[in-house]
Design a protein around this motif. Sequence first.
Motif, PDB file in Angstrom:
ATOM      1  N   ARG A 291       0.829  -1.208   0.000  1.00  0.00           N
ATOM      2  CA  ARG A 291       0.000   0.000   0.000  1.00  0.00           C
ATOM      3  C   ARG A 291       0.861   1.254   0.000  1.00  0.00           C
ATOM      4  O   ARG A 291       0.570   2.226  -0.715  1.00  0.00           O
ATOM      5  N   ALA A 292       1.932   1.249   0.783  1.00  0.00           N
ATOM      6  CA  ALA A 292       2.827   2.407   0.807  1.00  0.00           C
ATOM      7  C   ALA A 292       3.513   2.588  -0.542  1.00  0.00           C
ATOM      8  O   ALA A 292       3.652   3.724  -1.034  1.00  0.00           O
ATOM      9  N   ALA A 293       3.932   1.483  -1.157  1.00  0.00           N
ATOM     10  CA  ALA A 293       4.583   1.563  -2.461  1.00  0.00           C
ATOM     11  C   ALA A 293       3.612   2.069  -3.534  1.00  0.00           C
ATOM     12  O   ALA A 293       4.000   2.840  -4.426  1.00  0.00           O
ATOM     13  N   SER A 294       2.365   1.656  -3.453  1.00  0.00           N
ATOM     14  CA  SER A 294       1.362   2.139  -4.412  1.00  0.00           C
ATOM     15  C   SER A 294       1.134   3.634  -4.265  1.00  0.00           C
ATOM     16  O   SER A 294       1.012   4.363  -5.262  1.00  0.00           O
ATOM     17  N   ALA A 295       1.079   4.100  -3.028  1.00  0.00           N
ATOM     18  CA  ALA A 295       0.896   5.533  -2.791  1.00  0.00           C
ATOM     19  C   ALA A 295       2.083   6.323  -3.348  1.00  0.00           C
ATOM     20  O   ALA A 295       1.908   7.390  -3.955  1.00  0.00           O
ATOM     21  N   LEU A 296       3.290   5.807  -3.158  1.00  0.00           N
ATOM     22  CA  LEU A 296       4.473   6.494  -3.674  1.00  0.00           C
ATOM     23  C   LEU A 296       4.497   6.461  -5.201  1.00  0.00           C
ATOM     24  O   LEU A 296       4.897   7.449  -5.840  1.00  0.00           O
ATOM     25  N   GLU A 297       4.051   5.364  -5.791  1.00  0.00           N
ATOM     26  CA  GLU A 297       4.003   5.283  -7.253  1.00  0.00           C
ATOM     27  C   GLU A 297       3.101   6.364  -7.832  1.00  0.00           C
ATOM     28  O   GLU A 297       3.418   6.985  -8.851  1.00  0.00           O
ATOM     29  N   ARG A 298       1.962   6.598  -7.200  1.00  0.00           N
ATOM     30  CA  ARG A 298       1.046   7.621  -7.709  1.00  0.00           C
ATOM     31  C   ARG A 298       1.698   9.005  -7.711  1.00  0.00           C
ATOM     32  O   ARG A 298       1.382   9.845  -8.566  1.00  0.00           O
ATOM     33  N   ARG A 299       2.619   9.238  -6.789  1.00  0.00           N
ATOM     34  CA  ARG A 299       3.294  10.529  -6.721  1.00  0.00           C
ATOM     35  C   ARG A 299       4.466  10.619  -7.697  1.00  0.00           C
ATOM     36  O   ARG A 299       4.738  11.692  -8.266  1.00  0.00           O
ATOM     37  N   LEU A 300       5.184   9.528  -7.886  1.00  0.00           N
ATOM     38  CA  LEU A 300       6.430   9.577  -8.656  1.00  0.00           C
ATOM     39  C   LEU A 300       6.294   9.113 -10.097  1.00  0.00           C
ATOM     40  O   LEU A 300       7.226   9.313 -10.884  1.00  0.00           O
ATOM     41  N   TRP A 301       5.169   8.514 -10.466  1.00  0.00           N
ATOM     42  CA  TRP A 301       5.106   7.878 -11.787  1.00  0.00           C
ATOM     43  C   TRP A 301       5.376   8.855 -12.918  1.00  0.00           C
ATOM     44  O   TRP A 301       4.795   9.943 -12.990  1.00  0.00           O
ATOM     45  N   ARG A 302       6.284   8.464 -13.762  1.00  0.00           N
ATOM     46  CA  ARG A 302       6.545   9.100 -15.050  1.00  0.00           C
ATOM     47  C   ARG A 302       6.887   7.978 -16.020  1.00  0.00           C
ATOM     48  O   ARG A 302       7.453   6.960 -15.615  1.00  0.00           O
ATOM     49  N   ASP A 303       6.621   8.169 -17.269  1.00  0.00           N
ATOM     50  CA  ASP A 303       6.927   7.129 -18.248  1.00  0.00           C
ATOM     51  C   ASP A 303       8.409   7.210 -18.621  1.00  0.00           C
ATOM     52  O   ASP A 303       8.782   7.494 -19.753  1.00  0.00           O
ATOM     53  N   HIS A 304       9.238   6.955 -17.605  1.00  0.00           N
ATOM     54  CA  HIS A 304      10.675   7.113 -17.800  1.00  0.00           C
ATOM     55  C   HIS A 304      11.415   6.193 -16.829  1.00  0.00           C
ATOM     56  O   HIS A 304      11.003   6.015 -15.678  1.00  0.00           O
ATOM     57  N   ARG A 305      12.533   5.630 -17.261  1.00  0.00           N
ATOM     58  CA  ARG A 305      13.286   4.714 -16.422  1.00  0.00           C
ATOM     59  C   ARG A 305      13.879   5.405 -15.200  1.00  0.00           C
ATOM     60  O   ARG A 305      14.006   4.794 -14.140  1.00  0.00           O
ATOM     61  N   ALA A 306      14.283   6.664 -15.347  1.00  0.00           N
ATOM     62  CA  ALA A 306      14.892   7.369 -14.220  1.00  0.00           C
ATOM     63  C   ALA A 306      13.902   7.510 -13.066  1.00  0.00           C
ATOM     64  O   ALA A 306      14.269   7.350 -11.896  1.00  0.00           O
TER      65      ALA A 306
END
Length: 320
Positions: free
Chosen positions: A35-50
């Motif tokens: 759940r914590a990782a999903s929340a962080l993904e919503r904040r950081l997601w970009r279509d980029h490897r970096a």
Amino acid sequence: MRVPHATAYGMALGYLGDLLTGDPRRGHPVAGFGRAASALERRLWRDHRAAGALYTALCAGGTAALAALLARRAGRAGAPALTAATAWAVLGGTGLAREARAVGAALAAGDTDRARELLPRLCGRDPAALDERALARAVVESVAENTSDAVVGALVWGAAAGVPGLAAFRAVNTLDAMVGHRSPRHRNFGWASARLDDLAGWPGARLTAALAAAAGPDPRGALRAWRADGHRHPSPNAGPVEAAFAGALGVRLGGTLSYGGRVEHRPVLNAGGRPVEVADIERAVALSRRVGALALVVCCAARAAGERLTGERVTGEGRR
């Protein structure tokens, strides 16, 4: 107070805890991490490897750092209890066996629809078009792969790095399950998680394959299939494990499957084997259990030997 072989004892206790109780239905620490990782993904997601690399570093590195801090605070006296609790949280052998047997029971009862309904608890492939044999094959493949991911790999990293190793391995493996697949959203963002999981899973996968050969009903068949077909699988870690299980059980794995609407044509593993049958699910679970028990012995012995060697070296240097 120093507790000799604290990590080895702790891993053994954690393994026993998983064996006796399995995963809790609610409040599991790994679910909390997800759940914590999903929340962080919503904040950081970009279509980029970096962006994905930063996400992976924060999740996996943060988990390892937190585990190291807890281990330091627990001290030597509290190390066995903390290791046992962590090992219990990250090991999933009992849950794996339970879910596999549930699908097997539905198939044995002739309830293919129920088996299709249960399969997503075990693996991510689309069950809608799978017949009885295809469902059984999916279960056997998942049991093989997850014996490495949910049991052996964690024990290997626990032996190598204690509580931080246990926790970080489970974090990396969970991230791969969440974002490591090649969906349009995660093809770039999940690249770092997938590659890190490949790296972290490498030693556990090879140990799993070796132990499947040692503990299986056909050791020569397992070694032959591993050598001939393990490298042909698209996953560098699932390939050796699934090939060894296929050879040990005398069955044929691989072939066409579907993930999230994407069809994959994977190479056949142990082509000389027979098609998977429903009864092979229980045989795969039994082999998985034997492999897990042997891995515990190997990893605890390796950790204890390492601690003894380190202690002797420190004592010798102190005398000089």
